[in-house]
Write a protein that holds these residues in place. Structure first.
Motif, PDB file in Angstrom:
ATOM      1  N   LYS A 152      25.626  10.427  47.525  1.00  0.00           N
ATOM      2  CA  LYS A 152      26.678  10.507  46.508  1.00  0.00           C
ATOM      3  C   LYS A 152      27.455   9.196  46.386  1.00  0.00           C
ATOM      4  O   LYS A 152      27.634   8.679  45.283  1.00  0.00           O
ATOM      5  N   HIS A 153      27.919   8.666  47.501  1.00  0.00           N
ATOM      6  CA  HIS A 153      28.725   7.440  47.473  1.00  0.00           C
ATOM      7  C   HIS A 153      27.938   6.265  46.887  1.00  0.00           C
ATOM      8  O   HIS A 153      28.444   5.522  46.046  1.00  0.00           O
ATOM      9  N   LEU A 166      27.424   6.748  43.034  1.00  0.00           N
ATOM     10  CA  LEU A 166      28.657   6.479  42.278  1.00  0.00           C
ATOM     11  C   LEU A 166      29.020   4.999  42.310  1.00  0.00           C
ATOM     12  O   LEU A 166      29.397   4.425  41.280  1.00  0.00           O
ATOM     13  N   THR A 167      28.887   4.372  43.462  1.00  0.00           N
ATOM     14  CA  THR A 167      29.233   2.954  43.589  1.00  0.00           C
ATOM     15  C   THR A 167      28.322   2.073  42.747  1.00  0.00           C
ATOM     16  O   THR A 167      28.798   1.231  41.976  1.00  0.00           O
ATOM     17  N   THR A 219      26.443   2.884  40.207  1.00  0.00           N
ATOM     18  CA  THR A 219      26.635   3.154  38.780  1.00  0.00           C
ATOM     19  C   THR A 219      27.876   2.443  38.270  1.00  0.00           C
ATOM     20  O   THR A 219      27.845   1.803  37.207  1.00  0.00           O
ATOM     21  N   ALA A 220      28.969   2.525  38.997  1.00  0.00           N
ATOM     22  CA  ALA A 220      30.212   1.865  38.585  1.00  0.00           C
ATOM     23  C   ALA A 220      30.032   0.355  38.491  1.00  0.00           C
ATOM     24  O   ALA A 220      30.462  -0.275  37.513  1.00  0.00           O
ATOM     25  N   THR A 226      24.810  13.837  43.120  1.00  0.00           N
ATOM     26  CA  THR A 226      26.022  13.840  42.304  1.00  0.00           C
ATOM     27  C   THR A 226      25.682  13.466  40.867  1.00  0.00           C
ATOM     28  O   THR A 226      24.561  13.044  40.577  1.00  0.00           O
ATOM     29  N   PRO A 248      26.218  10.746  38.239  1.00  0.00           N
ATOM     30  CA  PRO A 248      26.691   9.359  38.183  1.00  0.00           C
ATOM     31  C   PRO A 248      27.768   9.132  37.124  1.00  0.00           C
ATOM     32  O   PRO A 248      28.565   8.202  37.245  1.00  0.00           O
ATOM     33  N   GLN A 285      30.437  10.551  36.750  1.00  0.00           N
ATOM     34  CA  GLN A 285      31.781  10.645  37.335  1.00  0.00           C
ATOM     35  C   GLN A 285      32.402   9.267  37.525  1.00  0.00           C
ATOM     36  O   GLN A 285      33.603   9.094  37.318  1.00  0.00           O
ATOM     37  N   SER A 286      31.601   8.301  37.937  1.00  0.00           N
ATOM     38  CA  SER A 286      32.151   6.963  38.171  1.00  0.00           C
ATOM     39  C   SER A 286      32.550   6.286  36.867  1.00  0.00           C
ATOM     40  O   SER A 286      33.481   5.488  36.842  1.00  0.00           O
ATOM     41  N   LYS A 324      35.994   7.470  35.549  1.00  0.00           N
ATOM     42  CA  LYS A 324      37.134   6.966  36.321  1.00  0.00           C
ATOM     43  C   LYS A 324      37.544   5.556  35.928  1.00  0.00           C
ATOM     44  O   LYS A 324      38.591   5.077  36.356  1.00  0.00           O
TER      45      LYS A 324
END
Length: 121
Positions: free
Chosen positions: A16-17, A20-21, A23-24, A55, A57, A59-60, A63
């Motif tokens: 997950k981390h 997200l990282t 992708t951001a 997760t 992606p 979500q990132s 934010k």
């Protein structure tokens, strides 16, 4: 004119981390290189290869400052035998006066293999 801006990255595992990282980082690079303003974005599509399900992606992206109202959708990429694994692809559709040939498509990590013809632009 609505233009598509393409990007892709990879992760080392279904985490997950890391999803997200990475992708951001990818989307922030796409934003910076193409001078994207969230208000001009029509939508963002994010696809992942079948093994990435830890997760969403998107979500990132939600934010990022100013991006909470941008429509973002995740989906699974077609599972073609022999295709790049652990891959996250992003397509941002944006209203812009930038010429098609001036759009900077961004590829990180192993995803650079997807479009080597765009890497020297």
């Amino acid at each position: 004119m609505i233009r598509g801006i393409r990007g892709a990255t990879t992760v080392t595992r279904n985490d997950k981390h890391e999803i997200l990282t990475n992708t951001a980082i990818l989307v922030e690079d796409m934003i910076e290189k193409n001078k994207i303003i969230p208000e001009n974005v029509a939508s963002v599509f994010v696809s992942v290869t079948a093994e990435l399900n830890a997760t969403f992606p998107a979500q990132s992206i939600r934010k990022l400052d100013g991006w909470n109202y941008v429509p973002v959708m995740c989906m699974q990429e077609i599972d073609v035998p022999g295709s790049l694994k652990n891959c996250i692809r992003v397509m941002i559709t944006v209203n812009t006066s930038t010429k098609q040939s001036e759009i900077q498509h961004i590829f990180h990590h192993e995803a650079k293999k997807l479009r080597p013809d765009l890497m020297n632009m």
